[in-house]
Design a protein around this motif. Sequence first.
Motif, PDB file in Angstrom:
ATOM      1  N   GLY A 158       0.841  -1.191   0.000  1.00 46.91           N
ATOM      2  CA  GLY A 158       0.000   0.000   0.000  1.00 46.91           C
ATOM      3  C   GLY A 158       0.869   1.230   0.000  1.00 46.91           C
ATOM      4  O   GLY A 158       2.040   1.197  -0.364  1.00 46.91           O
ATOM      5  N   ARG A 159       0.287   2.345   0.413  1.00 47.38           N
ATOM      6  CA  ARG A 159       1.022   3.607   0.467  1.00 47.38           C
ATOM      7  C   ARG A 159       2.039   3.550   1.603  1.00 47.38           C
ATOM      8  O   ARG A 159       1.700   3.166   2.727  1.00 47.38           O
ATOM      9  CB  ARG A 159       0.051   4.754   0.701  1.00 47.38           C
ATOM     10  N   VAL A 160       3.277   3.914   1.314  1.00 49.58           N
ATOM     11  CA  VAL A 160       4.322   3.920   2.345  1.00 49.58           C
ATOM     12  C   VAL A 160       4.977   5.292   2.388  1.00 49.58           C
ATOM     13  O   VAL A 160       4.898   6.065   1.427  1.00 49.58           O
ATOM     14  CB  VAL A 160       5.384   2.826   2.081  1.00 49.58           C
ATOM     15  N   GLU A 161       5.617   5.588   3.517  1.00 48.13           N
ATOM     16  CA  GLU A 161       6.279   6.875   3.696  1.00 48.13           C
ATOM     17  C   GLU A 161       7.692   6.662   4.200  1.00 48.13           C
ATOM     18  O   GLU A 161       8.013   5.639   4.812  1.00 48.13           O
ATOM     19  CB  GLU A 161       5.499   7.746   4.694  1.00 48.13           C
ATOM     20  N   ILE A 162       8.531   7.638   3.929  1.00 46.70           N
ATOM     21  CA  ILE A 162       9.903   7.582   4.400  1.00 46.70           C
ATOM     22  C   ILE A 162       9.935   7.683   5.921  1.00 46.70           C
ATOM     23  O   ILE A 162       9.096   8.350   6.530  1.00 46.70           O
ATOM     24  CB  ILE A 162      10.733   8.717   3.753  1.00 46.70           C
ATOM     25  N   SER A 163      10.880   6.997   6.541  1.00 48.52           N
ATOM     26  CA  SER A 163      11.023   7.057   7.993  1.00 48.52           C
ATOM     27  C   SER A 163      12.105   8.068   8.356  1.00 48.52           C
ATOM     28  O   SER A 163      12.971   8.386   7.525  1.00 48.52           O
ATOM     29  CB  SER A 163      11.417   5.684   8.540  1.00 48.52           C
ATOM     30  N   PRO A 164      12.100   8.592   9.587  1.00 49.70           N
ATOM     31  CA  PRO A 164      13.170   9.507  10.010  1.00 49.70           C
ATOM     32  C   PRO A 164      14.553   8.873   9.879  1.00 49.70           C
ATOM     33  O   PRO A 164      15.528   9.562   9.555  1.00 49.70           O
ATOM     34  CB  PRO A 164      12.818   9.800  11.475  1.00 49.70           C
ATOM     35  N   GLU A 165      14.636   7.563  10.115  1.00 49.30           N
ATOM     36  CA  GLU A 165      15.919   6.865  10.005  1.00 49.30           C
ATOM     37  C   GLU A 165      16.427   6.876   8.557  1.00 49.30           C
ATOM     38  O   GLU A 165      17.633   7.029   8.314  1.00 49.30           O
ATOM     39  CB  GLU A 165      15.784   5.422  10.498  1.00 49.30           C
ATOM     40  N   GLU A 166      15.498   6.720   7.615  1.00 44.71           N
ATOM     41  CA  GLU A 166      15.896   6.755   6.209  1.00 44.71           C
ATOM     42  C   GLU A 166      16.355   8.150   5.796  1.00 44.71           C
ATOM     43  O   GLU A 166      17.320   8.293   5.036  1.00 44.71           O
ATOM     44  CB  GLU A 166      14.737   6.301   5.324  1.00 44.71           C
ATOM     45  N   VAL A 167      15.667   9.175   6.290  1.00 42.25           N
ATOM     46  CA  VAL A 167      16.086  10.548   5.997  1.00 42.25           C
ATOM     47  C   VAL A 167      17.506  10.769   6.493  1.00 42.25           C
ATOM     48  O   VAL A 167      18.373  11.306   5.779  1.00 42.25           O
ATOM     49  CB  VAL A 167      15.118  11.568   6.624  1.00 42.25           C
ATOM     50  N   SER A 168      17.763  10.339   7.716  1.00 42.73           N
ATOM     51  CA  SER A 168      19.105  10.497   8.297  1.00 42.73           C
ATOM     52  C   SER A 168      20.142   9.734   7.491  1.00 42.73           C
ATOM     53  O   SER A 168      21.255  10.229   7.238  1.00 42.73           O
ATOM     54  CB  SER A 168      19.118  10.007   9.746  1.00 42.73           C
ATOM     55  N   ASN A 195      26.580  13.454   2.846  1.00 44.59           N
ATOM     56  CA  ASN A 195      27.452  14.325   3.625  1.00 44.59           C
ATOM     57  C   ASN A 195      28.872  13.773   3.734  1.00 44.59           C
ATOM     58  O   ASN A 195      29.798  14.507   4.090  1.00 44.59           O
ATOM     59  CB  ASN A 195      26.868  14.571   5.021  1.00 44.59           C
ATOM     60  N   ARG A 196      29.057  12.492   3.448  1.00 43.96           N
ATOM     61  CA  ARG A 196      30.416  11.940   3.393  1.00 43.96           C
ATOM     62  C   ARG A 196      31.196  12.546   2.226  1.00 43.96           C
ATOM     63  O   ARG A 196      32.427  12.529   2.219  1.00 43.96           O
ATOM     64  CB  ARG A 196      30.382  10.422   3.222  1.00 43.96           C
ATOM     65  N   TYR A 197      30.470  13.071   1.251  1.00 42.66           N
ATOM     66  CA  TYR A 197      31.100  13.538   0.017  1.00 42.66           C
ATOM     67  C   TYR A 197      30.952  15.032  -0.221  1.00 42.66           C
ATOM     68  O   TYR A 197      31.905  15.700  -0.615  1.00 42.66           O
ATOM     69  CB  TYR A 197      30.493  12.785  -1.176  1.00 42.66           C
ATOM     70  N   PHE A 198      29.762  15.590   0.014  1.00 40.01           N
ATOM     71  CA  PHE A 198      29.534  17.004  -0.293  1.00 40.01           C
ATOM     72  C   PHE A 198      30.164  17.906   0.769  1.00 40.01           C
ATOM     73  O   PHE A 198      30.082  17.634   1.970  1.00 40.01           O
ATOM     74  CB  PHE A 198      28.038  17.310  -0.372  1.00 40.01           C
ATOM     75  N   GLU A 199      30.743  19.003   0.285  1.00 38.16           N
ATOM     76  CA  GLU A 199      31.292  20.016   1.183  1.00 38.16           C
ATOM     77  C   GLU A 199      30.165  20.717   1.928  1.00 38.16           C
ATOM     78  O   GLU A 199      30.262  21.001   3.127  1.00 38.16           O
ATOM     79  CB  GLU A 199      32.100  21.023   0.357  1.00 38.16           C
ATOM     80  N   LYS A 200      29.078  20.986   1.208  1.00 38.31           N
ATOM     81  CA  LYS A 200      27.920  21.656   1.811  1.00 38.31           C
ATOM     82  C   LYS A 200      27.000  20.586   2.388  1.00 38.31           C
ATOM     83  O   LYS A 200      26.422  19.782   1.659  1.00 38.31           O
ATOM     84  CB  LYS A 200      27.182  22.451   0.735  1.00 38.31           C
ATOM     85  N   PRO A 201      26.830  20.539   3.712  1.00 34.15           N
ATOM     86  CA  PRO A 201      26.047  19.453   4.315  1.00 34.15           C
ATOM     87  C   PRO A 201      24.546  19.567   4.029  1.00 34.15           C
ATOM     88  O   PRO A 201      24.018  20.666   3.827  1.00 34.15           O
ATOM     89  CB  PRO A 201      26.331  19.593   5.811  1.00 34.15           C
ATOM     90  N   VAL A 202      23.898  18.423   4.007  1.00 37.57           N
ATOM     91  CA  VAL A 202      22.448  18.329   3.854  1.00 37.57           C
ATOM     92  C   VAL A 202      21.880  17.801   5.163  1.00 37.57           C
ATOM     93  O   VAL A 202      22.385  16.809   5.711  1.00 37.57           O
ATOM     94  CB  VAL A 202      22.076  17.374   2.698  1.00 37.57           C
TER      95      VAL A 202
END
Length: 506
Positions: free
Chosen positions: A291-301, A308-315
């Motif tokens: 069914g419909r699923v949503e991203i979890s806070p753990e996945e966002v992190s 962020n391991r690669y980009f100079e400007k953090p997300v």
Amino acid sequence: MVAQEQKSSHVFDLLVVGGGVNGAGIARDASGRGASVLLVEQDDLANYTSSSSTKLIHGGLRYLEYYEFRLVREALIERDRLLAIAPHIMWPLRFVLPHSKLVRPAWMLRAGLFLYDHLAPHMKLPKSRGIDLRNHSAGKPLKSEYSKAFVYSDGWVEDSRLVVLNAMDAAARGADIRVRTRLAAAKRVDGVWEAQIEDKRSGETSTVRARAVVNAAGPWVARLLSDELAVPHSKSVRLVKGSHIVVPRVFEGPQCYIFQNPDKRIVFAIPYERKFTLIGTTDEAWGEAPGRVEISPEEVSYLCESVNRYFEKPVSPSDVVWSYAGLRPLYDDAAANASAVTRDYVLDLDTTGGAPLLSIFGGKITTYRKLAEHAIEKLIPEMPVLAGQSWTADAALPGGDLGVGGFEAALKRLRDAAPFLSLTHAWRLTRAYGSRAYDVVGAAGTLEDMGENFGADLTAREVDYLIDNEWAVTAEDVLWRRSKLGLHMTQEQRTKVERYIADRQH
């Protein structure tokens, strides 16, 4: 409303259950061979998995590690074919793969890319090469510790539009496409399938008959077999949740990045909708009902930490302006972890009782056209009506016949024909509709003739076109699947679209 039963004496050749990319692709192929086709989709076209991808037409570089050579080769061949038949919604991309000493050695990446470049014959996109990030523009957004990278080619696709265009072509060839229509039950009766379908908007049920059923229900494929069809089966599907985040643009330039993580997974960072960066995907086993699923806070992190391991400007999680998640219905090959589960597909044909049932397990968006071709070939011995010549490899999808000069020339022709459109407006219409952009503009001679402008250059005329020609029913269909204009609009503007559609339906 009290459900009403309607019956028809007509017998379709094929009843396709599922309006994702596989179902729409099969309906298109079969219709083009002269078969009568009915496709039913319980919600909107591309409502679930097929609108929740990373939007890539690619061979699957990382699948080489799992020795999926046949799948990668097939996908690379299909990548070039798809780029040719729908150049308005698909285009080539260049990917930058920084070398991380913590993950895979440089020689392994080079060997894998060499194989990727040469696994399929006559590939049209530029080959891979190494670059020095210290003096290359692609290195500017990256941390200084990364000095070496490889660049290779793949392609982009507007995934949900790909599904709609396949359905449109199927309908143009005679298929009956019904959205918001659920298969309630089906059984074999006197050598044909007798199915009860329910229109979810009106509550009306009807009985339809078909000589064969294609179960392209994606995440619901196994459940449909057990419940609605009551057919014993041994194959199963493994649901894996993939989630993505969208953040304000992190880097300049048209290049994309593919980042390796210590867990051996990869994450993409891709320019998105001109002003944003798309980051994904995760791979999480899903044990609950589809069914419909949503991203979890753990996945966002996880996604933020990965880039962020690669980009100079953090997300950071607070930067996320939109996210989406979907379930991939992968064929269960008993792999230990979700990332290793095969992306290949399995076609299961059941001919018990004389009426064929073909169930689709697994697959990926890049190989949908070849999957459809294989599905038809599997059915031909049971259904001679499908025995016509295979035809979809070179036939343009609706709007894909851009003409001489490709996209840029098509854009110029549209601007010449409709000079009242701004460059960005004309560009978006050409990207979304290709040669069909003229159908959206119609007889309009001024911008005012296009009707109310809801924001982000979405006009009433375009909304009408999507409702009349592309099965859009709700504002969500228009703003998040037929387009991604919801990203560019305020809540007030999105509400105006909802009101307009509601008023139009009454």
